[in-house]
Scaffold this motif. Structure first.
Motif, PDB file in Angstrom:
ATOM      1  N   ARG A  68       6.935  13.474  -7.656  1.00  0.00           N
ATOM      2  CA  ARG A  68       7.275  12.333  -6.805  1.00  0.00           C
ATOM      3  C   ARG A  68       6.109  11.361  -6.786  1.00  0.00           C
ATOM      4  O   ARG A  68       4.943  11.731  -6.938  1.00  0.00           O
ATOM      5  CB  ARG A  68       7.568  12.775  -5.374  1.00  0.00           C
ATOM      6  N   LEU A  69       6.424  10.107  -6.597  1.00  0.00           N
ATOM      7  CA  LEU A  69       5.444   9.039  -6.407  1.00  0.00           C
ATOM      8  C   LEU A  69       5.925   8.250  -5.207  1.00  0.00           C
ATOM      9  O   LEU A  69       6.973   7.611  -5.266  1.00  0.00           O
ATOM     10  CB  LEU A  69       5.353   8.151  -7.650  1.00  0.00           C
ATOM     11  N   ALA A  70       5.177   8.320  -4.088  1.00  0.00           N
ATOM     12  CA  ALA A  70       5.690   7.821  -2.808  1.00  0.00           C
ATOM     13  C   ALA A  70       4.738   6.814  -2.197  1.00  0.00           C
ATOM     14  O   ALA A  70       3.520   7.027  -2.170  1.00  0.00           O
ATOM     15  CB  ALA A  70       5.897   8.989  -1.847  1.00  0.00           C
ATOM     16  N   TYR A  71       5.306   5.737  -1.692  1.00  0.00           N
ATOM     17  CA  TYR A  71       4.521   4.684  -1.042  1.00  0.00           C
ATOM     18  C   TYR A  71       5.052   4.478   0.366  1.00  0.00           C
ATOM     19  O   TYR A  71       6.264   4.331   0.581  1.00  0.00           O
ATOM     20  CB  TYR A  71       4.622   3.371  -1.831  1.00  0.00           C
ATOM     21  N   ASN A  72       4.145   4.489   1.354  1.00  0.00           N
ATOM     22  CA  ASN A  72       4.486   4.280   2.760  1.00  0.00           C
ATOM     23  C   ASN A  72       3.748   3.054   3.269  1.00  0.00           C
ATOM     24  O   ASN A  72       2.539   2.899   3.034  1.00  0.00           O
ATOM     25  CB  ASN A  72       4.099   5.519   3.577  1.00  0.00           C
ATOM     26  N   TRP A  73       4.453   2.172   3.985  1.00  0.00           N
ATOM     27  CA  TRP A  73       3.846   0.920   4.468  1.00  0.00           C
ATOM     28  C   TRP A  73       4.371   0.610   5.862  1.00  0.00           C
ATOM     29  O   TRP A  73       5.548   0.844   6.159  1.00  0.00           O
ATOM     30  CB  TRP A  73       4.178  -0.229   3.522  1.00  0.00           C
TER      31      TRP A  73
END
Length: 1001
Positions: free
Chosen positions: A893-898
């Motif tokens: 997985r490659l996950a971005y949280n903003w």
């Protein structure tokens, strides 16, 4: 990252669960609630894709609006803390500072949790109360070993059978039970974590689970044991800029200039231990379970920080300084000719906290024909204690050159300036400061639930029950709370720097080190080395403090050999420390009734539940009230009458009783097998934190007066009757009327699109405000004291929407069919309206710091106020994006949280500035006018990219890599001033990489 931010709304949105590859825990298709001993319907699933399918089924089939995270076989969640896991769920955000009242210290693993922008979050463990001993009501999720957790359910709206207390939402941590498995089950895992800024150092973690079940003459018996141990070591580097003050530049123009900028580094180490055991038994109509849960958390951080401590109004800025359109400094050199240089403190601070929570719970269930009766008994105990210790040197810096135009401040020094800061002879021993606290909380809870199943085309079942709790909480802070004690300070010697306890004097030298700030900001910035006290001095309290304060005694006697020189006294708890003791007890009695129904024969079937919960709360705060007076008494007085009230100090207990009726309705309409809609209406409450209920009040009487020595007549110009409450034991709960609407399309086993609209109307929000407390004089006449403290002083709302999407692209050819995508987006709008107050506080000056007033929304350094502010900890926009891969032995997985910027707190970043007249000759600001100010602090928009990749060598053996903060993001804090949102602090933590190996037996 900017492109991600701009396209988040267009992409739709994100439901990101943080799943690893590996076998998922056998899950039920309905989330367990009060019936915690019920045998689940096992669904054997494997792989990340199957785990997402199980979580999606829980959401689809639940009676309420819920989002779930399903862990893998051992009950392991992939992040370093439960808090980090929760941020991936749509509508959930986490704080990035260590505490709400301490915005200057960053938390790498996150801290507090908010749901839909609200911090009124209840926490449960297997459907039962769970909390930490911190003066609050919820669990510090970072204290809980994620290795012990099998799943997490986040309820967005309540039903009548759920325990009251969740206005924002409910987070229920679920653990595995022996009957979740068909037979014998065992697994172990180990990992090492590498933190980029802590070069060459790694932190280990271990966990193991074993479970089995047996057929015996007394029935079927199961046993499970789960153990976890985890360490984490990180480093945080930070820049910080002081608030901007109104000054004059070299040309006489009005400008705003900070009194300095500084840098710091913090080494953080934490150790977390967990033990969980469960026994289950069932025979015929009877079943029972006994669980034991123990989590222990210990953290230690050591900080080296340099900070400006000169009077801001003595700062001069160089003629070549530049300013923006609002007059705020951009570049320039600061000096302080009045004080002989800019006075800085250089402190070594160490903080240690140990916490643990123990939960023992027993459940018994009888099921016969249509009847099910469940009784549940729980005992929970939580405790914590902390020592916070600071030892500081001081240095007078000749000048400081700042460049505030870039993304991170630049503090520029010549070679001579760097050499000056690295020379111990230019430093002196400045001060010590310690803070101690300890807290313990206990609760006994019992509940019984009854369910009757109908054989009816519409009525499904009726549920009713009762719950009783008895809880006590005692928190003690040392007296003084923060015991600041000077060793040698410039103002003590008339700013004669040569009279201080200089490190160049052999009598005072030693026990310091030159800290070089290697690899500062991950090598991106170079800052000068600074001389700091050794960490052993901060950790050696109280013996090390006593030695340092002998330096003060030596200097004191040099000034005058006959001086008595008050000895240093350490902070203590003490039996008479009423101001530092918060002693609370609370009992609740609740009952509920709930009816489940459904019309299956309609074109669009409808089902749901309707119910009402009644709860009565009886609380007692063991408090203390103190009254003192400095007003003149006796003789001949004219002018304003002075109330004649005798000073006193008395114990006073406060009783606070209230009851609430909480109706709820949850409806679901199935437009098809894959498309459904929900409507939820409910009333909810959230009780005040115990820290807000403390019963200690200080009342004081003072007068502005003058006495004619010739006539002996005292003229009283004004009388001030004021007070300060550490809390308010008569606070009511914050309540909410809330509406939820959802549309949910489940187009594939792991594919869905969901939309949720919500509106929470809040009442009785707790804010710091003024209220009236009365005292009688000797004649019995009541007098009004204007007391500052927490009150139910506002109403408001939090409304918005959530959009979530997830899918695996199974129809792509070959290896591409393992690709998947998750996305979610949350928008929240909030508003807070004050009730019409009896007294409104404004920014104003006074002749002592105690007499100044701070506006509810903060006061700027120039005495102006700010407009209305939103609810705290609320970001208007948050989103998650995750690219998934699950094919064969590979799971990644490659996950971005903003999240967008959010208000952290008001008036925590404040002090007293000076620019006028102080008439108190004993005050160090004598001849100046004291102005109080306190600024709102905000967390700026922040995004973080994480990744993981796991490879299964066999069905039993798996190796994985995880990486957090791949882009080495910088977290920025803002301070609100009327010249704009100014940069307050910048934090850099670097990347973390975890290598993990697990084996299933």
């Amino acid at each position: 990252m900017k492109h991600l931010k701009k396209t988040a709304i267009a992409l739709g949105v994100v439901q990101m669960t943080m799943m690893l590859s590996g076998a998922a825990v056998a899950q039920t298709t309905e989330v367990p609630k009060s019936d915690v001993a019920a045998e689940p319907v096992a669904v054997v699933v494997t792989g990340q894709r199957a785990a997402l399918q199980s979580a999606q089924k829980i959401k689809q089939n639940s009676d309420e609006i819920v989002d779930s995270i399903v862990a893998e076989d051992m009950g392991k969640l992939p992040d370093r803390s439960v808090t980090e896991v929760l941020q991936r769920v749509v509508g959930v955000t986490i704080d990035r500072t260590m505490a709400k009242g301490d915005p200057e210290h960053f938390s790498v693993e996150g801290s507090g949790v908010s749901i839909r922008g609200l911090s009124y979050v209840r926490s449960e463990l297997n459907g039962r109360d769970s909390f930490s001993a911190n003066g609050g009501r919820s669990l510090n999720f970072e204290d809980v070993p994620p290795e012990l957790v099998a799943g997490v359910d986040i309820y967005k709206n309540p039903s009548a059978e759920q325990i009251e207390g969740a206005v924002g939402g409910l987070v229920n941590l679920r653990t595995a039970m022996p009957f979740d498995y068909k037979g014998f089950k065992a697994a172990i895992s180990a990992d090492r974590t590498w933190s980029e800024l802590k070069k060459g150092k790694t932190s280990p973690s271990y966990s193991g689970l074993v479970s089995n079940r047996w057929k015996t003459p007394i029935g079927e018996v199961g046993a499970l044991l789960d153990l976890a141990y985890s360490e984490s070591g990180t480093r945080t580097d930070a820049f910080q800029v002081e608030p901007y003050y109104p000054l004059k530049d070299a040309k006489g123009n009005s400008v705003f200039v900070p009194k300095g900028a500084q840098w710091r580094t913090l080494e953080f180490n934490r150790k977390r231990e967990g033990a969980y055991g469960a026994l289950q038994w069932k025979k015929d109509d009877w079943s029972s379970s006994l669980t034991y849960f123990k989590s222990k958390y210990e953290m230690q951080w050591d900080e080296q920080a340099i900070f400006a401590q000169s009077s801001p109004y003595n700062i001069k800025v160089s003629p070549d300084a530049t300013f923006n359109s609002k007059g705020a400094l951009l570049t320039g050199t600061l000096t302080d000719p009045t004080d002989g240089g800019i006075n800085f403190g250089d402190d070594t601070r160490t903080s240690n906290r140990k916490s643990d929570t123990t939960d023992i719970s027993w459940n018994l269930r009888w099921r016969h024909d249509s009847w099910t009766v469940t009784t549940d008994l729980q005992r929970i105990k939580a405790k914590t204690h902390s020592v916070d210790s600071t030892v500081a040197t001081g240095v007078t810096m000749p000048s400081e050159t700042l460049d505030l135009t870039g993304s991170v401040p630049k503090i520029l020094f010549t070679d001579a300036g760097r050499a000056y800061l690295a020379d111990p002879k230019n430093y002196y021993w400045a001060f010590t400061m310690e803070h101690l606290d300890k807290s313990e909380a206990n609760e006994t809870a019992w509940k019984t639930d009854v369910k009757y199943d109908f054989d009816h085309p519409v009525l499904r079942d009726v549920r009713f029950g009762v719950r009783l709790t008895d809880r006590d909480a005692v928190t003690q802070n040392s007296n003084p709370s923060y015991n600041w004690s000077a060793i040698s300070q410039p103002w003590q010697v008339g700013w004669n720097i040569s009279g201080l306890a200089s490190l160049g004097d052999p009598r005072f030298s030693g026990n310091t080190n030159v800290h070089t700030f290697n690899n500062f900001f991950n090598g991106g910035v170079s800052v000068p080395a600074v001389v700091f006290p050794n960490v052993s001095l901060a950790q050696g309290y109280p013996a090390s403090y006593a030695q340092l304060h002998t330096y003060h005694d030596i200097l004191c006697r040099e000034v005058s050999p006959t001086n008595s020189c008050d000895p240093w006294k350490p902070a203590t708890f003490g039996a008479d420390n009423y101001a530092g003791t918060n002693d609370q007890s609370e009992k609740t009695k609740a009952m509920y009734g709930q009816l489940r129904f459904g019309w299956d024969d309609l074109k669009y079937p409808v089902d749901g539940n309707i119910g009402v919960r009644y709860v009565k709360t009886d609380s007692t705060a063991r408090g203390y009230t103190v009254f003192t007076s400095t007003a003149p008494t006796g003789g001949t007085m004219v002018g304003v009458p002075v109330p004649n009230i005798a000073p006193f100090a008395q114990v006073k207990d406060y009783e606070n009783d209230y009851h609430n009726v909480l109706p709820s309705l949850n409806l679901r309409m199935k437009a098809s097998d894959t498309l459904q809609f929900r409507l939820a209406l409910a009333s909810a409450l959230s009780r005040p934190d115990f820290t807000q209920l403390q019963g200690y009040t200080e009342l004081s009487e003072s007068a502005n007066s003058s006495t004619n020595t010739a006539t002996g007549v005292t003229t009283v110009n004004s009388v001030s009757l004021t007070g300060k409450g550490s809390g308010n034991p008569l606070l009511r709960p914050t309540t909410s009327k809330q509406l939820d609407l959802t549309a949910e399309w489940y187009f594939a086993p792991t594919g869905s699109v969901t939309l949720a609209l919500f509106n929470k109307r809040l009442k009785d929000i707790v804010v710091n405000q003024t209220y009236i407390q009365q005292l009688p004089d000797t004649a019995g006449k009541l007098h009004d004291f204007v007391v500052t403290g927490p009150v139910n002083g506002a109403k408001g709302h939090a409304r918005g929407f959530e959009l979530a999407y997830q899918q695996y692209f199974d129809k792509l050819p070959g290896a591409w069919s393992g690709l998947g995508l998750q996305a979610n987006f949350t928008f929240v709008d909030s508003k807070r309206d004050l009730y019409k107050p009896v007294y409104q506080k404004y920014c104003s000056g006074g002749n002592t710091a105690d007499n100044v007033n701070l506006n509810l929304n903060g006061c700027d350094t120039d005495g102006t106020t700010f407009g209305n502010l939103p609810l705290e900890n609320l970001s208007r926009q948050t989103y998650n994006l995750a690219l998934l891969y699950d094919k064969g032995p590979i799971s990644a997985r490659l996950a971005y949280n903003w999240r967008s910027k959010a208000l952290q707190a008001v008036n925590v970043n404040g002090t007293q500035g000076t620019d006028g007249l102080d008439s108190n000759p004993a005050s160090p600001t004598y001849g100046q006018h004291v102005i109080a100010w306190g600024l709102p602090t905000w967390s700026d928009a922040y995004g973080q990219l994480d990744a993981s990749m796991f490879y299964k060598f066999t069905d039993k053996l798996q190796l994985g890599l995880e990486a957090q903060n791949l882009t080495d993001a910088t977290y920025k804090q803002l301070m609100q001033q009327n010249i704009g949102m100014m940069g307050r602090a910048w934090f850099k933590t670097g990347r973390r990489v975890v290598a993990k190996l697990s084996y299933d037996f």
